[in-house]
Motif scaffolding. Structure first.
Motif, PDB file in Angstrom:
ATOM      1  N   PHE A  90      13.253  29.955   1.139  1.00  0.00           N
ATOM      2  CA  PHE A  90      12.924  28.618   0.419  1.00  0.00           C
ATOM      3  C   PHE A  90      12.005  28.822  -0.812  1.00  0.00           C
ATOM      4  CE2 PHE A  90      10.272  24.854  -0.362  1.00  0.00           C
ATOM      5  CZ  PHE A  90      11.036  23.958   0.084  1.00  0.00           C
ATOM      6  N   HIS A  91      11.072  29.748  -1.121  1.00  0.00           N
ATOM      7  CA  HIS A  91      10.341  30.037  -2.036  1.00  0.00           C
ATOM      8  C   HIS A  91      11.361  30.642  -2.997  1.00  0.00           C
ATOM      9  CE1 HIS A  91       6.203  30.644   0.189  1.00  0.00           C
ATOM     10  NE2 HIS A  91       6.771  29.494   0.321  1.00  0.00           N
ATOM     11  N   PHE A  92      12.302  31.269  -2.942  1.00  0.00           N
ATOM     12  CA  PHE A  92      13.326  31.851  -3.755  1.00  0.00           C
ATOM     13  C   PHE A  92      13.992  30.727  -4.220  1.00  0.00           C
ATOM     14  CE2 PHE A  92      17.483  33.268  -4.978  1.00  0.00           C
ATOM     15  CZ  PHE A  92      17.308  34.261  -5.959  1.00  0.00           C
ATOM     16  N   LEU A  93      14.502  29.780  -3.535  1.00  0.00           N
ATOM     17  CA  LEU A  93      15.306  28.797  -4.093  1.00  0.00           C
ATOM     18  C   LEU A  93      14.358  27.675  -4.702  1.00  0.00           C
ATOM     19  CD1 LEU A  93      17.609  28.369  -0.795  1.00  0.00           C
ATOM     20  CD2 LEU A  93      18.367  29.262  -3.046  1.00  0.00           C
ATOM     21  N   GLU A  94      13.207  27.474  -4.227  1.00  0.00           N
ATOM     22  CA  GLU A  94      12.516  26.473  -5.006  1.00  0.00           C
ATOM     23  C   GLU A  94      12.083  26.925  -6.385  1.00  0.00           C
ATOM     24  OE1 GLU A  94       8.647  23.862  -3.159  1.00  0.00           O
ATOM     25  OE2 GLU A  94       8.270  26.292  -3.506  1.00  0.00           O
ATOM     26  N   LYS A  95      12.000  28.095  -6.656  1.00  0.00           N
ATOM     27  CA  LYS A  95      11.735  28.526  -7.945  1.00  0.00           C
ATOM     28  C   LYS A  95      12.837  28.081  -9.051  1.00  0.00           C
ATOM     29  CE  LYS A  95       8.606  32.255  -6.530  1.00  0.00           C
ATOM     30  NZ  LYS A  95       8.423  33.591  -6.584  1.00  0.00           N
ATOM     31  N   VAL A  96      14.036  27.874  -8.672  1.00  0.00           N
ATOM     32  CA  VAL A  96      15.126  27.658  -9.351  1.00  0.00           C
ATOM     33  C   VAL A  96      15.069  26.424 -10.178  1.00  0.00           C
ATOM     34  CG1 VAL A  96      17.699  27.663  -9.685  1.00  0.00           C
ATOM     35  CG2 VAL A  96      16.538  29.112  -7.987  1.00  0.00           C
ATOM     36  N   ALA A  97      14.914  25.489  -9.704  1.00  0.00           N
ATOM     37  CA  ALA A  97      14.787  24.062 -10.351  1.00  0.00           C
ATOM     38  C   ALA A  97      14.343  22.946  -9.494  1.00  0.00           C
ATOM     39  CB  ALA A  97      16.056  23.787 -11.005  1.00  0.00           C
ATOM     40  N   PRO A  98      12.967  22.807  -9.045  1.00  0.00           N
ATOM     41  CA  PRO A  98      12.586  21.700  -8.341  1.00  0.00           C
ATOM     42  C   PRO A  98      12.565  20.670  -9.015  1.00  0.00           C
ATOM     43  CG  PRO A  98      10.780  23.124  -8.920  1.00  0.00           C
ATOM     44  CD  PRO A  98      12.072  23.729  -9.323  1.00  0.00           C
ATOM     45  N   ASN A  99      13.031  19.481  -8.623  1.00  0.00           N
ATOM     46  CA  ASN A  99      13.700  18.298  -9.532  1.00  0.00           C
ATOM     47  C   ASN A  99      13.041  17.080  -8.615  1.00  0.00           C
ATOM     48  OD1 ASN A  99      14.446  19.301 -11.993  1.00  0.00           O
ATOM     49  ND2 ASN A  99      16.431  19.816 -10.630  1.00  0.00           N
ATOM     50  N   LEU A 100      12.273  16.052  -9.203  1.00  0.00           N
ATOM     51  CA  LEU A 100      12.247  14.768  -8.582  1.00  0.00           C
ATOM     52  C   LEU A 100      13.346  14.236  -8.976  1.00  0.00           C
ATOM     53  CD1 LEU A 100       8.911  13.931 -10.495  1.00  0.00           C
ATOM     54  CD2 LEU A 100       9.108  14.816  -8.191  1.00  0.00           C
ATOM     55  N   TYR A 101      13.608  13.266  -7.835  1.00  0.00           N
ATOM     56  CA  TYR A 101      14.891  12.301  -8.220  1.00  0.00           C
ATOM     57  C   TYR A 101      14.666  11.359  -9.236  1.00  0.00           C
ATOM     58  CZ  TYR A 101      16.596  13.424  -3.585  1.00  0.00           C
ATOM     59  OH  TYR A 101      16.950  13.731  -2.351  1.00  0.00           O
ATOM     60  N   PRO A 102      15.672  10.882  -9.851  1.00  0.00           N
ATOM     61  CA  PRO A 102      15.512  10.010 -11.113  1.00  0.00           C
ATOM     62  C   PRO A 102      14.809   8.754 -10.884  1.00  0.00           C
ATOM     63  CG  PRO A 102      17.915  10.703 -10.576  1.00  0.00           C
ATOM     64  CD  PRO A 102      17.209  10.980  -9.125  1.00  0.00           C
ATOM     65  N   ASN A 103      13.896   8.615 -12.023  1.00  0.00           N
ATOM     66  CA  ASN A 103      13.127   7.505 -11.965  1.00  0.00           C
ATOM     67  C   ASN A 103      11.836   7.369 -11.289  1.00  0.00           C
ATOM     68  OD1 ASN A 103      14.895   6.161 -14.122  1.00  0.00           O
ATOM     69  ND2 ASN A 103      16.232   5.684 -12.119  1.00  0.00           N
ATOM     70  N   VAL A 104      11.774   8.426 -10.582  1.00  0.00           N
ATOM     71  CA  VAL A 104      10.586   8.662  -9.608  1.00  0.00           C
ATOM     72  C   VAL A 104       9.254   8.688 -10.373  1.00  0.00           C
ATOM     73  CG1 VAL A 104       9.108  10.343  -8.083  1.00  0.00           C
ATOM     74  CG2 VAL A 104      11.624   9.880  -7.522  1.00  0.00           C
ATOM     75  N   LEU A 105       8.682   9.495 -11.429  1.00  0.00           N
ATOM     76  CA  LEU A 105       7.643   9.409 -12.018  1.00  0.00           C
ATOM     77  C   LEU A 105       7.439   8.005 -12.769  1.00  0.00           C
ATOM     78  CD1 LEU A 105       5.197  11.264 -12.490  1.00  0.00           C
ATOM     79  CD2 LEU A 105       6.355  12.095 -14.529  1.00  0.00           C
ATOM     80  N   GLU A 106       8.560   7.591 -13.471  1.00  0.00           N
ATOM     81  CA  GLU A 106       8.146   6.290 -14.118  1.00  0.00           C
ATOM     82  C   GLU A 106       7.862   5.171 -13.238  1.00  0.00           C
ATOM     83  OE1 GLU A 106      11.270   8.823 -16.404  1.00  0.00           O
ATOM     84  OE2 GLU A 106      10.999   8.329 -14.154  1.00  0.00           O
ATOM     85  N   THR A 107       8.485   5.216 -12.053  1.00  0.00           N
ATOM     86  CA  THR A 107       8.455   4.070 -10.929  1.00  0.00           C
ATOM     87  C   THR A 107       6.848   4.203 -10.386  1.00  0.00           C
ATOM     88  OG1 THR A 107      10.643   4.118 -10.373  1.00  0.00           O
ATOM     89  CG2 THR A 107       9.109   3.194  -8.728  1.00  0.00           C
ATOM     90  N   LEU A 108       6.516   5.448 -10.096  1.00  0.00           N
ATOM     91  CA  LEU A 108       5.038   5.770  -9.552  1.00  0.00           C
ATOM     92  C   LEU A 108       4.021   5.279 -10.361  1.00  0.00           C
ATOM     93  CD1 LEU A 108       5.667   9.125  -7.809  1.00  0.00           C
ATOM     94  CD2 LEU A 108       5.281   6.883  -6.680  1.00  0.00           C
ATOM     95  N   GLN A 109       4.482   5.570 -11.766  1.00  0.00           N
ATOM     96  CA  GLN A 109       3.176   5.154 -12.800  1.00  0.00           C
ATOM     97  C   GLN A 109       3.198   3.799 -12.980  1.00  0.00           C
ATOM     98  OE1 GLN A 109       4.965   7.527 -16.162  1.00  0.00           O
ATOM     99  NE2 GLN A 109       3.493   9.054 -15.848  1.00  0.00           N
ATOM    100  N   LYS A 110       4.482   2.969 -12.812  1.00  0.00           N
ATOM    101  CA  LYS A 110       4.541   1.703 -12.885  1.00  0.00           C
ATOM    102  C   LYS A 110       3.628   1.032 -11.599  1.00  0.00           C
ATOM    103  CE  LYS A 110       5.347  -2.608 -14.099  1.00  0.00           C
ATOM    104  NZ  LYS A 110       4.817  -3.241 -15.314  1.00  0.00           N
ATOM    105  N   LEU A 111       3.852   1.528 -10.528  1.00  0.00           N
ATOM    106  CA  LEU A 111       2.843   1.074  -9.404  1.00  0.00           C
ATOM    107  C   LEU A 111       1.426   1.330  -9.474  1.00  0.00           C
ATOM    108  CD1 LEU A 111       5.219   2.388  -6.299  1.00  0.00           C
ATOM    109  CD2 LEU A 111       5.173   0.150  -7.757  1.00  0.00           C
ATOM    110  N   ARG A 112       1.052   2.541 -10.016  1.00  0.00           N
ATOM    111  CA  ARG A 112      -0.165   2.696 -10.546  1.00  0.00           C
ATOM    112  C   ARG A 112      -0.570   1.646 -11.389  1.00  0.00           C
ATOM    113  NH1 ARG A 112      -2.174   8.919 -10.936  1.00  0.00           N
ATOM    114  NH2 ARG A 112      -4.288   7.829 -10.392  1.00  0.00           N
ATOM    115  N   GLU A 113      -0.053   1.289 -12.265  1.00  0.00           N
ATOM    116  CA  GLU A 113      -0.596   0.249 -13.383  1.00  0.00           C
ATOM    117  C   GLU A 113      -0.842  -0.981 -12.839  1.00  0.00           C
ATOM    118  OE1 GLU A 113       2.510   0.239 -16.133  1.00  0.00           O
ATOM    119  OE2 GLU A 113       2.216   2.216 -17.127  1.00  0.00           O
ATOM    120  N   GLU A 114      -0.081  -1.092 -11.529  1.00  0.00           N
ATOM    121  CA  GLU A 114      -0.386  -2.448 -10.881  1.00  0.00           C
ATOM    122  C   GLU A 114      -1.430  -2.317  -9.731  1.00  0.00           C
ATOM    123  OE1 GLU A 114       0.785  -5.253 -11.855  1.00  0.00           O
ATOM    124  OE2 GLU A 114       2.140  -4.264 -13.265  1.00  0.00           O
ATOM    125  N   ASN A 115      -2.130  -1.161  -9.899  1.00  0.00           N
ATOM    126  CA  ASN A 115      -3.424  -0.771  -8.890  1.00  0.00           C
ATOM    127  C   ASN A 115      -2.971  -0.534  -7.616  1.00  0.00           C
ATOM    128  OD1 ASN A 115      -5.464  -1.078 -11.004  1.00  0.00           O
ATOM    129  ND2 ASN A 115      -5.134  -3.309 -10.805  1.00  0.00           N
TER     130      ASN A 115
END
Length: 221
Positions: free
Chosen positions: A78-103
């Motif tokens: 797992f550690h070997f494979l994880e180093k290759v390219a751990p990626n969030l699913y599309p639009n995750v960060l933007e969506t989480l930031q929007k939710l945070r903006e709404e408190n």
């Protein structure tokens, strides 16, 4: 206006696109021990459980010593494979930031270990992003509702003020056991036909669909 005060997320298969990494790590560890290689969906069906519990279900014939070796080998793969390219699913960060903006408070409830979650959060630069996290090795694992109860207590909230988002039956069953609303994602480890059995309020195909379900429309303008 936010419909919930706290949104709780599973990690693997919900936020992080790591299902393939987990499946391949299980296959690699099995090959190391000359165990049969199970089909991918069988492995996917245990994602979300504590790792030792999951492997024990996949390979119940293992002795305690064999299980220990399997877990060590899994971690190496797992550690070997994880180093290759751990990626969030599309639009995750933007969506989480929007939710945070709404408190809306953001939390993670995962079957990962504390070391494993903290490592990937650090790799992604998200160590301080979530308001709280719970891991299976520091409390009861899914589908026991203890980690959800702990999060509610931490923030002084009732079960009606929180919602759980996950890709596996264990996530939704945990929410059911805590009497918390839940949303299923269709792009993770388990098919929607299995997830429907746990009465999610919604099943979403894209992470950013959460905005429409967690924030009332007038707040978007």
């Amino acid at each position: 206006m936010a419909k919930y005060k706290l949104a709780i997320f599973d990690w693997d298969g919900t936020i992080l696109d790591s299902i393939g990494t987990i499946v391949n790590s299980v296959h690699g560890a099995a090959k190391d021990l000359n165990l049969p290689i199970l089909d991918d969906q069988t492995v996917k069906n245990i994602i979300g459980l504590r790792l030792d519990t999951a492997i024990g279900q996949l390979y119940p014939e293992l002795s305690q010593e064999e299980l220990r070796i399997f877990l060590e080998n899994y971690t190496k793969h797992f550690h070997f494979l994880e180093k290759v390219a751990p990626n969030l699913y599309p639009n995750v960060l933007e969506t989480l930031q929007k939710l945070r903006e709404e408190n809306i408070l953001l939390a993670v409830a995962t079957g990962k270990s504390r070391v494993g979650l903290d490592r990937i959060l650090n790799m992604l630069g998200l160590s301080d992003f979530f308001d709280a996290t719970r891991c299976a090795d520091e409390t009861a694992g899914k589908p026991d509702p203890k980690m959800l109860h702990e999060l509610l207590t931490q923030f002084g909230l009732t079960n009606k003020e929180a919602i759980m988002v996950g890709d596996a039956s264990f996530d939704l069953q945990m929410a059911n056991n805590a009497n918390i609303d839940c949303i299923a994602v269709s792009y993770g480890a388990q098919p929607t036909s299995s997830l429907k059995n746990y009465s999610p309020k919604y099943i979403i195909d894209q992470f950013n669909e959460l905005i429409n379900h967690l924030i009332t429309p007038q707040e978007l303008f």
